[in-house]
Design an enzyme around this catalytic site. Structure first.
Site, PDB file in Angstrom:
ATOM      1  N   MET A 242      16.713 -10.477  16.572  1.00 53.33           N
ATOM      2  CA  MET A 242      17.160 -10.585  17.960  1.00 53.33           C
ATOM      3  C   MET A 242      18.519 -11.268  18.031  1.00 53.33           C
ATOM      4  O   MET A 242      18.743 -12.308  17.420  1.00 53.33           O
ATOM      5  CB  MET A 242      16.114 -11.360  18.772  1.00 53.33           C
ATOM      6  CG  MET A 242      16.478 -11.571  20.234  1.00 53.33           C
ATOM      7  SD  MET A 242      16.618  -9.994  21.125  1.00 53.33           S
ATOM      8  CE  MET A 242      17.885 -10.415  22.315  1.00 53.33           C
ATOM      9  N   GLU A 243      19.405 -10.670  18.831  1.00 53.42           N
ATOM     10  CA  GLU A 243      20.813 -11.050  18.864  1.00 53.42           C
ATOM     11  C   GLU A 243      21.146 -12.200  19.796  1.00 53.42           C
ATOM     12  O   GLU A 243      22.290 -12.271  20.289  1.00 53.42           O
ATOM     13  CB  GLU A 243      21.639  -9.822  19.262  1.00 53.42           C
ATOM     14  CG  GLU A 243      21.470  -9.350  20.724  1.00 53.42           C
ATOM     15  CD  GLU A 243      20.477  -8.212  20.932  1.00 53.42           C
ATOM     16  OE1 GLU A 243      19.558  -8.077  20.103  1.00 53.42           O
ATOM     17  OE2 GLU A 243      20.605  -7.473  21.925  1.00 53.42           O
ATOM     18  N   ASN A 244      20.238 -13.128  20.075  1.00 54.42           N
ATOM     19  CA  ASN A 244      20.534 -14.267  20.961  1.00 54.42           C
ATOM     20  C   ASN A 244      21.914 -14.847  20.663  1.00 54.42           C
ATOM     21  O   ASN A 244      22.286 -15.020  19.512  1.00 54.42           O
ATOM     22  CB  ASN A 244      19.500 -15.374  20.743  1.00 54.42           C
ATOM     23  CG  ASN A 244      18.109 -14.842  20.636  1.00 54.42           C
ATOM     24  OD1 ASN A 244      17.614 -14.196  21.551  1.00 54.42           O
ATOM     25  ND2 ASN A 244      17.479 -15.047  19.487  1.00 54.42           N
TER      26      ASN A 244
ATOM     27  N   HIS B 128      23.860  -5.460  12.396  1.00 57.77           N
ATOM     28  CA  HIS B 128      23.471  -4.995  13.736  1.00 57.77           C
ATOM     29  C   HIS B 128      23.457  -6.161  14.732  1.00 57.77           C
ATOM     30  O   HIS B 128      24.066  -6.089  15.799  1.00 57.77           O
ATOM     31  CB  HIS B 128      22.106  -4.315  13.664  1.00 57.77           C
ATOM     32  CG  HIS B 128      21.604  -3.777  14.963  1.00 57.77           C
ATOM     33  ND1 HIS B 128      21.736  -2.456  15.322  1.00 57.77           N
ATOM     34  CD2 HIS B 128      20.981  -4.376  15.993  1.00 57.77           C
ATOM     35  CE1 HIS B 128      21.220  -2.271  16.522  1.00 57.77           C
ATOM     36  NE2 HIS B 128      20.741  -3.432  16.958  1.00 57.77           N
ATOM     37  N   GLU B 129      22.763  -7.217  14.391  1.00 60.47           N
ATOM     38  CA  GLU B 129      22.649  -8.338  15.335  1.00 60.47           C
ATOM     39  C   GLU B 129      24.014  -8.996  15.547  1.00 60.47           C
ATOM     40  O   GLU B 129      24.362  -9.376  16.658  1.00 60.47           O
ATOM     41  CB  GLU B 129      21.628  -9.380  14.862  1.00 60.47           C
ATOM     42  CG  GLU B 129      20.234  -8.839  14.548  1.00 60.47           C
ATOM     43  CD  GLU B 129      19.641  -7.922  15.608  1.00 60.47           C
ATOM     44  OE1 GLU B 129      19.959  -8.095  16.801  1.00 60.47           O
ATOM     45  OE2 GLU B 129      18.865  -7.014  15.243  1.00 60.47           O
TER      46      GLU B 129
ATOM     47  N   GLY C  63      12.515  -6.427  14.324  1.00 55.94           N
ATOM     48  CA  GLY C  63      13.342  -6.776  13.174  1.00 55.94           C
ATOM     49  C   GLY C  63      14.101  -8.075  13.352  1.00 55.94           C
ATOM     50  O   GLY C  63      14.056  -8.965  12.508  1.00 55.94           O
TER      51      GLY C  63
ATOM     52  N   HIS D  88      26.109  -6.985  17.905  1.00 59.45           N
ATOM     53  CA  HIS D  88      25.694  -7.121  19.306  1.00 59.45           C
ATOM     54  C   HIS D  88      26.519  -8.173  20.039  1.00 59.45           C
ATOM     55  O   HIS D  88      26.598  -8.152  21.264  1.00 59.45           O
ATOM     56  CB  HIS D  88      24.218  -7.537  19.384  1.00 59.45           C
ATOM     57  CG  HIS D  88      23.262  -6.383  19.533  1.00 59.45           C
ATOM     58  ND1 HIS D  88      23.474  -5.358  20.410  1.00 59.45           N
ATOM     59  CD2 HIS D  88      22.069  -6.123  18.934  1.00 59.45           C
ATOM     60  CE1 HIS D  88      22.445  -4.502  20.349  1.00 59.45           C
ATOM     61  NE2 HIS D  88      21.584  -4.942  19.460  1.00 59.45           N
TER      62      HIS D  88
ATOM     63  N   GLU E 268      22.222  -0.558  22.454  1.00 59.04           N
ATOM     64  CA  GLU E 268      21.499  -0.262  21.209  1.00 59.04           C
ATOM     65  C   GLU E 268      22.058   0.949  20.470  1.00 59.04           C
ATOM     66  O   GLU E 268      22.258   0.905  19.257  1.00 59.04           O
ATOM     67  CB  GLU E 268      19.997  -0.106  21.480  1.00 59.04           C
ATOM     68  CG  GLU E 268      19.305  -1.387  21.958  1.00 59.04           C
ATOM     69  CD  GLU E 268      19.506  -2.577  21.029  1.00 59.04           C
ATOM     70  OE1 GLU E 268      19.950  -2.393  19.884  1.00 59.04           O
ATOM     71  OE2 GLU E 268      19.228  -3.716  21.456  1.00 59.04           O
TER      72      GLU E 268
ATOM     73  N   GLU F 108      14.166 -11.057  24.984  1.00 54.67           N
ATOM     74  CA  GLU F 108      14.367  -9.660  25.361  1.00 54.67           C
ATOM     75  C   GLU F 108      13.040  -8.922  25.258  1.00 54.67           C
ATOM     76  O   GLU F 108      12.352  -9.085  24.273  1.00 54.67           O
ATOM     77  CB  GLU F 108      15.400  -8.979  24.448  1.00 54.67           C
ATOM     78  CG  GLU F 108      15.728  -7.583  24.963  1.00 54.67           C
ATOM     79  CD  GLU F 108      16.829  -6.887  24.128  1.00 54.67           C
ATOM     80  OE1 GLU F 108      17.308  -7.486  23.150  1.00 54.67           O
ATOM     81  OE2 GLU F 108      17.175  -5.771  24.471  1.00 54.67           O
TER      82      GLU F 108
HETATM   83  N1  B3K Z   1      17.577  -6.277  20.907  1.00 58.71           N
HETATM   84  C1  B3K Z   1      16.472  -6.546  20.017  1.00 58.71           C
HETATM   85  C2  B3K Z   1      15.233  -5.813  20.363  1.00 58.71           C
HETATM   86  C3  B3K Z   1      14.400  -6.459  21.417  1.00 58.71           C
HETATM   87  C4  B3K Z   1      13.080  -5.766  21.557  1.00 58.71           C
HETATM   88  C5  B3K Z   1      12.290  -6.243  22.716  1.00 58.71           C
HETATM   89  N2  B3K Z   1      10.979  -5.685  22.763  1.00 58.71           N
HETATM   90  C6  B3K Z   1      16.828  -6.261  18.608  1.00 58.71           C
HETATM   91  C7  B3K Z   1      17.961  -5.350  18.392  1.00 58.71           C
HETATM   92  O1  B3K Z   1      17.934  -4.191  18.752  1.00 58.71           O
HETATM   93  O2  B3K Z   1      18.929  -5.780  17.853  1.00 58.71           O
HETATM   94 ZN    ZN Z   2      19.972  -3.871  18.743  1.00 60.45          ZN
END
Ligand code: B3K
Ligand code: ZN
Length: 881
Positions: free
Chosen positions: A267-269, A301-302, A265, A305, A324, A125
């Site tokens: 990433m929600e892969n 948070h993740e 911080g 998502h 977000e 992302e």
């Molecule tokens: N979605 C990611 C942030 C990605 C940032 C890209 N530059 C983390 C989050 O908001 O959960």
């Molecule tokens: Zn997020």
């Protein structure tokens, strides 16, 4: 790194993708110096698109082969312009096979596929997937991914990707493989892989529907003693999402991987969250209460998502706040529910208000101001902002305030019912809320389209004869770049009225009972609200619980504020009254600081603070918030021409004065809020530590001898990082004789703990005694490393954004340093550089002498021939008129 003119992308130009992708099979032959990626995807023409060409994006890739339906394409069969690869005249259904090569070990941007400490990680992302393979890399193209990973077994024993592990085995010549299948369609930005030497803490967890899910937290060897809290937070998150929203984990396996080099911080892969170590690793020895809180919030948070972002994703990046803002709101509610008390919830809310005022309001008033749903951008990575995240969460919170908890929940249910598996817009979310509640939310759209912080001015009138109390509200919103005039917003303003006895008066509007707190809906430029049967002149408590992200302009007198500070049943406004009292004084002192006359602080204010401090009926965490002064940055936002030194002197004077004149109470509370026994990060204990350590900070600010001794003793004896670091900070800020030795001891003791060494750098970088020369010598310290984002931020960003006095040194040396670092960092990692660049956002507000230096520094950066789009956009907007 580009040298061409950056292109602006507009929301209004959205067109659907020309082709859809059904399946993607990726094969990785992982090698740090030369990774081969084979991509086989089945595509078909999108009936919603008039376009007839296939469009793929790719960056920093060596294209080895491209085959369409089995036939090799030669260079004349396609076009490559910048990052866009176009294949014209393509049939209805297509199988594309693409082979590319990338060089992970040279990827210092930490976007795409990169190495950290010798292992492989990805970050896709927003647009990192195009640095892995050619793909229609946009969130509205969702596909089913199958991934085959091949790598050296000795070096990379763990091979992970999204979804389920379906096969693994040996390949001979020391290599092994693992095959992963993700059953859910997803956009490419949610793709992830990890190939590393890691160990994990794992557990099976029973879901609400009876299924068992495997939960894993993967870390480097030696860190397994720091994974408990992340695991616990993950389990709490899963439970909470089931209970509060009826949302279940949809996979059999959920993994969190911690990596030391990471731009943000976490990433929600899908199924494979990748985290900055800062938001995973914790135990009492190395992590503070704030760190523990951060882990709970980010893990939540993740995880959240998975529904708000992954199952329902964004149509395009302008809709970023759809996932977000909503997910921040969800993680805020999660953290509040985890504390579980009213006052704990209020303390969390106060923290959120502080963040808004400290970071979002300035953004809204500066050159980078943009709506929650931006209309244009040059580099999307620049728009992962406090506006999109935190203001976006406020917008979601306002729905709940307007519709009530139940109404909001119905809206959420409808949103998932309608859009599961789709890529949608902020309008779709608003429509679900409106349809589920039957309410007209058309004006509410302006929260998405208009930038800037609305100002609501209030006037009140008590009619003694009619026994009515009228509140008239006037709203306005200052111009922002590209938006000169604004339409009125739909603003929920929660109000209560306090009687002389400090109690809430029962509210009656239009003959109807409105409870102790009522939500006024302001939709016009000016509106009056009449409260009936009001028996005495009340004190209004306006904007309870900070019911909207606005600036309330009401001419409160000191007497009113003192009354609210002592009695308001709404904890947020009670705190707010104290902030207003403090701010009034700070502004006055700032005007007087440096003029020569002695500074003075009145007894009334000190008395009120002293009373608050010692009121043991109140939660210590709340008392700490109530005693904490507005930051130097918040004071600066209130002043037309900012001189950071006078603000600093005023605030320091106030701190020292509080320390000296409330000495007895501070010492008493320092003792009363000890937390002996085994450390626990729970809210009550953390609140006690926070209050105790604030007492220590005030005492040492006053150079109180006993206070300084206590700080030294606490540093020497504390059994947890919260108390260690608080004591060390007190010693440094008070320039105590023992400070240097303590710093050295701290370093020696934690040399092997990267996250603690970050704290060590940060403490020094933000001390008013650390000038730019000292920062430069810290950069030569063997532990400093510009390529590691956490480390770079701990020193350079902490100095530029967290040490106003030294950063704004009158000779401009701080700004010259900033320019130098932005330029150097930009060549390595544009995202980190661009964040740092924003330290200059508010340059036009400083004294003319400082402005002159700042402008020069900005121009120096802008004048670079080679500059990323990220930094070019930020400095370009700062310099624009
Ligand atoms: N979605 C990611 C942030 C990605 C940032 C890209 N530059 C983390 C989050 O908001 O959960
Ligand atoms: Zn997020």
């Amino acid at each position: 790194m580009r040298t061409d003119t950056p292109q602006t992308i507009y929301r209004k130009d959205y067109t659907p993708p020309s082709y859809l992708v059904d399946t993607v099979e990726l094969g990785f032959d992982l090698d740090p110096a030369r990774t081969i990626v084979a991509n086989r995807m089945t595509m078909r023409r999108n009936p919603d698109s008039a376009q007839r060409e296939i469009e793929l994006y790719g960056e920093n890739l060596e294209l080895v082969a491209l085959r369409m339906n089995g036939n090799t394409l030669s260079e004349k069969d396609y076009r490559i312009e910048g990052s866009l690869l176009t294949i014209p005249d393509t049939p209805e259904e297509v199988t594309l096979e693409i082979e590319t090569i990338c060089v992970p070990e040279q990827n210092t941007t930490l976007s795409g596929l990169y190495t950290s400490n010798g292992s492989f990680y990805t970050q896709c992302e927003a647009e990192g997937f195009r640095a892995i393979t050619y793909f229609p890399d946009r969130p509205d193209v969702m596909a089913v991914f199958t991934v085959m990973l091949r790598a050296d077994k000795e070096k990379y024993p763990v091979l992970l990707s999204n979804g389920n592990l379906v096969e693994e085995g040996e390949l001979g010549d020391g290599r092994h493989y693992a095959k992963w299948e993700d059953p859910f369609r997803k956009p490419s930005y949610l793709f992830a892989l990890v190939a590393a030497r890691l160990v994990c803490q794992e557990e099976t967890f029973r879901l609400k529907d009876g299924r068992d899910a495997l939960l894993q937290v993967w870390v480097e060897e030696g860190n397994l003693d720091k994974t408990d809290y992340a695991m616990q937070s993950l389990k709490n998150s899963i439970r909470w999402d089931e209970e509060r929203w009826n949302l279940e984990l949809d996979l059999d396996r959920f993994m969190i991987v911690a990596v030391g080099d990471f731009n943000m911080g976490a990433m929600e892969n899908k199924g494979l969250n990748i985290f900055n170590t800062k938001f995973v690793l914790a135990n009492p020895r190395v992590a503070t209460d704030i760190d523990f809180q951060g882990i709970e919030a980010v893990v939540g948070h993740e995880y959240f998502h998975n529904w708000t972002g992954n199952r329902v994703t964004c149509r395009d990046w302008f809709q970023l706040s759809l996932k977000e803002g909503l997910t921040v709101f969800r993680d805020q509610e999660f953290s509040a529910d985890m504390i579980g008390t009213e006052s704990g919830r209020a303390v969390g809310r106060i923290d959120q208000v502080r963040t808004l005022r400290q970071a979002q309001f300035p953004e809204d008033a500066g050159p980078m101001a943009h709506p929650v749903r931006p209309d244009s951008f040059v580099e999307i990575n620049n728009f992962y902002t406090v506006t999109v995240y935190e203001k976006g969460a406020e917008v979601v919170r306002m729905y709940q305030t307007l519709l009530g908890r139940e109404g909001f929940r119905k809206g959420m249910d409808l949103y998932f019912e309608r859009h599961d598996g789709q890529a949608v817009t902020c309008d779709d979310f608003r429509r679900a809320m409106a349809d589920a509640s039957g309410r007209d939310l058309s004006l509410f759209e302006r929260w998405y389209s208009q930038a800037g912080t609305p100002v609501v001015r209030a006037e009140t009138r008590y009619d003694e004869v009619d026994k009515t109390y009228t509140i008239t509200l006037f709203q306005s919103c200052p111009p922002t770049p590209g938006q000169t005039s604004k339409f009125p917003f739909h603003i929920p303003i929660a109000v209560g009225l306090l009687g002389a006895d400090g109690r809430d008066m029962p509210l009656i509007i239009g003959g109807k009972d409105a409870g102790p707190t009522t939500v006024l809906e302001l939709t016009e430029p000016e509106q009056s609200f009449v409260f009936e049967n009001v028996q005495e002149q009340p004190t209004p408590s306006i904007l309870r619980d900070f019911s909207a992200p606005i600036i309330l302009d009401f001419n409160y007198g000191d007497a009113d504020l003192l009354h609210l500070f002592s009695h308001d049943s709404d904890a947020v406004n009670r705190w707010e009254a104290g902030q207003r009292l403090a701010m009034g004084r700070l502004l006055k002192l700032t005007g007087e600081a440096g003029v020569g006359a002695p500074l003075m602080l009145d007894d009334t204010f000190l008395l009120a603070l002293g009373k608050m401090l010692s009121d043991e009926a109140l939660d210590p965490a709340f008392r700490e918030q109530a005693l904490l002064l507005p930051s130097e940055g918040m004071v600066a936002e209130q002043i037309e021409v900012v001189n950071p030194m006078s603000i600093h002197l005023a605030r320091q004077f106030m701190r020292a004065n509080i320390g000296a004149r409330l000495r007895t109470e501070l010492l008493a509370q320092y003792q009363a809020n000890q937390t002996p026994g085994e450390y626990s990060p729970d809210a009550l204990s953390a609140g006690k530590r926070a209050l105790k350590n604030l007492c220590l900070a005030y005492l040492t600010a006053a150079q109180d001898e006993e206070g300084l001794q206590l700080a030294q003793q606490q540093f020497d004896e504390a059994g947890n990082m919260t108390d260690r670091v608080a004591a060390l900070s007190a010693l440094i800020h008070a320039r105590a004789p023992g400070a240097e030795a303590a710093l050295q001891r701290f370093y020696d003791e934690f040399e092997d703990e990267a996250l603690v060494i970050d704290k060590w750098f940060m403490l020094q970088a933000s001390a008013a005694t650390t000038d730019v020369g000292a920062v430069r010598s810290l950069m030569r310290h063997p532990a400093f490393n510009l390529r590691n984002p956490n480390r770079a931020r701990s020193l350079i960003s902490s100095f530029c954004a967290g040490n106003p006095v030294q950063f704004h040194a009158p000779d401009g040396s701080g700004y010259a340093f900033w320019a130098e670092q932005v330029i150097t960092l930009d060549a390595l990692n544009p995202q980190v550089a661009s964040r740092l660049a924003r330290a200059m956002d508010r340059w036009r507000r400083y004294t003319p002498e400082l402005q002159e230096h700042m402008k020069k520094a900005l121009q120096q950066v802008a004048g670079q021939q080679r500059l990323s789009n990220d930094v070019r956009e930020v400095v370009g907007k700062a310099l624009a008129n």
